[in-house]
Scaffold this motif. Structure first.
Motif, PDB file in Angstrom:
ATOM      1  N   ASP A   1      56.588  49.028  45.190  1.00 30.66           N
ATOM      2  CA  ASP A   1      55.565  49.362  46.181  1.00 30.66           C
ATOM      3  C   ASP A   1      54.215  49.675  45.534  1.00 30.66           C
ATOM      4  OD1 ASP A   1      57.422  49.029  48.157  1.00 30.66           O
ATOM      5  OD2 ASP A   1      57.729  51.163  48.539  1.00 30.66           O
ATOM      6  N   ASP A   2      54.246  49.998  44.244  1.00 34.72           N
ATOM      7  CA  ASP A   2      53.025  50.419  43.554  1.00 34.72           C
ATOM      8  C   ASP A   2      52.416  49.347  42.661  1.00 34.72           C
ATOM      9  OD1 ASP A   2      53.317  53.022  44.637  1.00 34.72           O
ATOM     10  OD2 ASP A   2      54.732  53.532  43.056  1.00 34.72           O
ATOM     11  N   TYR A   3      53.256  48.517  42.062  1.00 40.32           N
ATOM     12  CA  TYR A   3      52.760  47.566  41.058  1.00 40.32           C
ATOM     13  C   TYR A   3      53.407  46.196  41.230  1.00 40.32           C
ATOM     14  CZ  TYR A   3      51.851  52.166  39.037  1.00 40.32           C
ATOM     15  OH  TYR A   3      51.454  53.469  38.861  1.00 40.32           O
ATOM     16  N   VAL A   4      52.751  45.184  40.648  1.00 45.11           N
ATOM     17  CA  VAL A   4      53.260  43.813  40.626  1.00 45.11           C
ATOM     18  C   VAL A   4      53.922  43.569  39.273  1.00 45.11           C
ATOM     19  CG1 VAL A   4      52.609  41.380  40.694  1.00 45.11           C
ATOM     20  CG2 VAL A   4      51.507  43.006  42.245  1.00 45.11           C
ATOM     21  N   PHE A   5      55.132  43.006  39.293  1.00 43.61           N
ATOM     22  CA  PHE A   5      55.887  42.774  38.061  1.00 43.61           C
ATOM     23  C   PHE A   5      56.232  41.293  37.914  1.00 43.61           C
ATOM     24  CE2 PHE A   5      56.626  47.206  38.907  1.00 43.61           C
ATOM     25  CZ  PHE A   5      56.807  47.804  37.673  1.00 43.61           C
ATOM     26  N   GLY A   6      56.149  40.823  36.669  1.00 39.54           N
ATOM     27  CA  GLY A   6      56.579  39.468  36.347  1.00 39.54           C
ATOM     28  C   GLY A   6      57.246  39.434  34.998  1.00 39.54           C
ATOM     29  N   VAL A   7      57.911  38.314  34.714  1.00 40.77           N
ATOM     30  CA  VAL A   7      58.558  38.150  33.404  1.00 40.77           C
ATOM     31  C   VAL A   7      58.382  36.707  32.962  1.00 40.77           C
ATOM     32  CG1 VAL A   7      60.842  37.633  34.403  1.00 40.77           C
ATOM     33  CG2 VAL A   7      60.675  38.570  32.075  1.00 40.77           C
TER      34      VAL A   7
ATOM     35  N   TYR B   1      48.472  44.683  32.476  1.00 37.61           N
ATOM     36  CA  TYR B   1      47.108  44.207  32.723  1.00 37.61           C
ATOM     37  C   TYR B   1      46.469  45.087  33.796  1.00 37.61           C
ATOM     38  CZ  TYR B   1      48.762  39.947  30.380  1.00 37.61           C
ATOM     39  OH  TYR B   1      49.294  39.052  29.470  1.00 37.61           O
ATOM     40  N   LYS B   2      45.195  45.424  33.603  1.00 40.27           N
ATOM     41  CA  LYS B   2      44.514  46.273  34.584  1.00 40.27           C
ATOM     42  C   LYS B   2      43.038  45.922  34.658  1.00 40.27           C
ATOM     43  CE  LYS B   2      44.292  49.962  31.088  1.00 40.27           C
ATOM     44  NZ  LYS B   2      44.824  51.283  30.705  1.00 40.27           N
ATOM     45  N   LYS B   3      42.458  46.166  35.831  1.00 35.81           N
ATOM     46  CA  LYS B   3      41.063  45.808  36.061  1.00 35.81           C
ATOM     47  C   LYS B   3      40.124  46.979  35.801  1.00 35.81           C
ATOM     48  CE  LYS B   3      42.241  42.152  39.347  1.00 35.81           C
ATOM     49  NZ  LYS B   3      42.079  41.598  40.721  1.00 35.81           N
TER      50      LYS B   3
ATOM     51  N   VAL C   1      45.996  38.712  36.944  1.00 37.86           N
ATOM     52  CA  VAL C   1      44.810  39.252  37.636  1.00 37.86           C
ATOM     53  C   VAL C   1      45.022  39.291  39.147  1.00 37.86           C
ATOM     54  CG1 VAL C   1      43.198  38.567  35.838  1.00 37.86           C
ATOM     55  CG2 VAL C   1      43.707  36.966  37.700  1.00 37.86           C
ATOM     56  N   SER C   2      46.279  39.191  39.587  1.00 34.57           N
ATOM     57  CA  SER C   2      46.568  39.125  41.028  1.00 34.57           C
ATOM     58  C   SER C   2      46.497  40.475  41.719  1.00 34.57           C
ATOM     59  CB  SER C   2      47.955  38.511  41.256  1.00 34.57           C
ATOM     60  OG  SER C   2      48.973  39.307  40.651  1.00 34.57           O
ATOM     61  N   ASP C   3      46.443  41.577  40.953  1.00 35.58           N
ATOM     62  CA  ASP C   3      46.336  42.897  41.550  1.00 35.58           C
ATOM     63  C   ASP C   3      45.632  43.811  40.549  1.00 35.58           C
ATOM     64  OD1 ASP C   3      47.209  44.061  44.156  1.00 35.58           O
ATOM     65  OD2 ASP C   3      48.041  45.608  42.873  1.00 35.58           O
ATOM     66  N   LYS C   4      45.327  45.021  40.989  1.00 35.95           N
ATOM     67  CA  LYS C   4      44.602  45.953  40.122  1.00 35.95           C
ATOM     68  C   LYS C   4      45.396  46.282  38.866  1.00 35.95           C
ATOM     69  CE  LYS C   4      42.051  50.330  40.263  1.00 35.95           C
ATOM     70  NZ  LYS C   4      41.695  51.520  41.083  1.00 35.95           N
ATOM     71  N   VAL C   5      46.721  46.429  39.006  1.00 34.66           N
ATOM     72  CA  VAL C   5      47.608  46.675  37.865  1.00 34.66           C
ATOM     73  C   VAL C   5      48.782  45.710  37.965  1.00 34.66           C
ATOM     74  CG1 VAL C   5      49.143  48.318  36.721  1.00 34.66           C
ATOM     75  CG2 VAL C   5      46.979  49.111  37.706  1.00 34.66           C
ATOM     76  N   VAL C   6      49.027  44.972  36.895  1.00 33.97           N
ATOM     77  CA  VAL C   6      50.112  43.988  36.857  1.00 33.97           C
ATOM     78  C   VAL C   6      50.896  44.186  35.571  1.00 33.97           C
ATOM     79  CG1 VAL C   6      50.687  41.532  36.773  1.00 33.97           C
ATOM     80  CG2 VAL C   6      48.805  42.308  38.221  1.00 33.97           C
ATOM     81  N   ILE C   7      52.220  44.215  35.678  1.00 35.04           N
ATOM     82  CA  ILE C   7      53.073  44.390  34.502  1.00 35.04           C
ATOM     83  C   ILE C   7      53.837  43.103  34.252  1.00 35.04           C
ATOM     84  CG2 ILE C   7      55.024  45.651  33.519  1.00 35.04           C
ATOM     85  CD1 ILE C   7      53.003  47.310  36.237  1.00 35.04           C
ATOM     86  N   VAL C   8      53.743  42.597  33.030  1.00 31.79           N
ATOM     87  CA  VAL C   8      54.436  41.362  32.655  1.00 31.79           C
ATOM     88  C   VAL C   8      55.324  41.633  31.448  1.00 31.79           C
ATOM     89  CG1 VAL C   8      54.179  38.998  31.807  1.00 31.79           C
ATOM     90  CG2 VAL C   8      52.608  39.876  33.555  1.00 31.79           C
TER      91      VAL C   8
END
Length: 484
Positions: free
Chosen positions: A178-184, A198-200, A149-156
């Motif tokens: 530059d557009d999205y937050v990514f994690g693994v 994940y998206k808000k 939930v750290s940004d509007k769109v997050v990819i895990v």
């Protein structure tokens, strides 16, 4: 064809707002930089955003309040943002190659890159916070929830340590950081193995399970990172352009007009992944209807191919209904609708020194494979174009009757073919289409007769010498004689 579109406070006080920052500022969280403090401030910061502006610039004025809000919000993250008044600091701005306002640059430990992110406060904040993160963050079962939930769109990515798909995810993360937050993470309650977006908004998350490569993962992200149906504006326009699927616009001028088509969102959901749908406020952006060859009469509906620029306006005779919009959108996707081409009438005579090109004759004239064609894309209101006109006419007279054609097209009144390998983003834009080729070469020289001739001598396939002292063409026979 798409044409590009978009925002000061003066005072001095010495203060240090961030660690490592020693800059002059006003009662503001935006640092004021000048020739004296720029070199000591910018390289000392791990990350800093700098706006190069002019106080009279309308876009700069519009950006100013958003910039102030962003500066205050970023203060708690120790990310400074600053500005330079280019009407005062002319040498500094020239040193950084500033050619228009506002120009924003991100400096990482003193190394600049162009800022191409949003111009609203929340977008600026989101963009810069992403720059402080690794392209792909390593997560644990305990941290994934907060990260999601750290940004509007997050990819895990939920992938074992030894999964080969981690390399694919990291590649895409670097491309889209530059557009999205990514994690693994190795394990998650949401999916056994795969990608969770994940998206808000809308359904909150989307899951990609099974095999994927960089291309399919990028498509999954681009498709699901925009709402089923949102209102389009400057802050999200780029996201839709980059999505790679056709974009359907529903123009409305009042809340009541927008509300009279509630079923359109079901159509948007049905066609998601194939076509994006947006509302567009005609009171703010009604002029965009002309870019889709629609009349400024509301409500209205049209589709744009964001890749080729092809436009498909829905006929505006009769009542607009959801059924009409749905059928039209499906027919566009099925290739049953011909693109609309805006064009002026073909000139009755076209034997002047400069060949007049209109939309319906573009390929016939500009892409004549036997000719080299120097083509100017202009706007009638453009001052630079007006200044160029007499020089361009003289140039056309010099090459008249040769296999080098000097031509121009009013790019505000005529559409270009959708398969052209470029877009016109400013006026005048001048290009040479070489004989026997689909290649276009940009003209970036001075706008003088001599400079144009030198350019054509160097780049045109067909050779044709002109004698500037007598202002009379030299024939091919003269060229051969000169070379002997």
């Amino acid at each position: 064809m798409r044409l590009s579109s978009a925002i000061a406070l003066v005072g001095l006080a010495a203060t240090s707002l961030f660690a490592g920052v020693n800059a002059e500022t006003v009662d503001s969280d935006v640092l004021v930089l000048n020739q004296k403090n720029f070199a000591s401030t910018v390289p000392a910061e791990k990350l800093i955003l700098v706006e190069f502006y002019a106080p009279w610039c309308g876009h700069c004025k519009a950006l100013a309040p958003e910039y102030e809000i962003a500066a205050t919000q970023l203060k708690e993250h120790s990310i400074p943002i600053a500005k330079v008044d280019c009407t005062v600091e002319t040498d500094l701005c020239q040193e950084h190659g500033i050619q228009g306002y506002p120009t924003l640059k991100v400096f990482k430990e003193g190394v600049p890159t162009d800022y191409n992110g949003p111009r609203k406060a929340d977008g600026i904040v989101s963009y810069l916070k992403k720059q402080t993160l690794p392209a792909l963050s390593e997560l644990t079962a305990d941290t994934v929830s907060a990260f999601s939930v750290s940004d509007k769109v997050v990819i895990v990515g939920v992938l074992p340590k030894d999964s080969e798909k981690r390399a694919v995810l990291e590649k895409v993360a670097n491309q889209l950081r530059d557009d999205y937050v990514f994690g693994v993470v190795e394990e998650s309650e949401d999916v056994k193995s795969g990608i969770v977006l994940y998206k808000k908004f809308d359904e909150g998350k989307n899951v990609l399970e099974g095999d994927f490569d960089a291309e399919s993962l990028t498509a999954f992200i681009r498709t699901n990172a925009v709402p089923v149906m949102d209102e389009i504006g400057p802050t999200n326009y780029a996201n839709y352009m980059e999505a790679g699927v056709p974009l359907a616009y529903l123009f409305f001028s009042t809340p009541a007009e927008r509300a009279q088509f509630p079923e359109i969102e079901a159509v948007a959901k049905e066609l998601k992944g194939k076509m994006n749908f947006v509302y567009i406020d005609a009171k703010k952006f009604g002029a965009h209807a002309a870019n889709l060859n629609l009349k400024e009469s509301w409500p209205a509906f049209g589709v744009q191919n964001v890749v080729s620029g092809a436009k498909f306006p829905l006929e505006q005779d009769g009542e607009l209904t959801v059924e009409k919009m749905k059928t039209f959108a499906e027919n566009v996707l099925a290739g049953k609708v011909e693109p609309s081409v805006k064009t002026e009438a073909i000139p009755e005579t076209n034997d002047g020194p400069v060949k007049i090109v209109v939309g319906q004759q573009y390929k016939e004239i500009v892409e004549d494979q036997t000719k080299d064609v120097l083509i100017e894309f202009y706007a009638p209101w453009c001052g630079h174009c007006k200044n160029l006109a007499p020089i361009y006419d003289e140039l056309g007279a010099l090459y008249k009757g040769s296999d080098i054609v000097i031509a121009k097209i009013d790019a505000t009144a005529n559409d270009l073919p959708s398969d052209l390998p470029f877009q016109v983003q400013g006026f005048p834009t001048i290009k040479l289409r070489k004989a026997g080729s689909s290649e276009y070469t940009d003209y970036e020289g001075q706008r003088t007769k001599e400079a144009f001739i030198e350019f054509l001598d160097a780049h045109a396939v067909n050779k044709f010498k002109v004698n500037l002292t007598e202002d009379k063409p030299v024939t091919a026979e003269d060229i051969e004689h000169d070379e002997l």
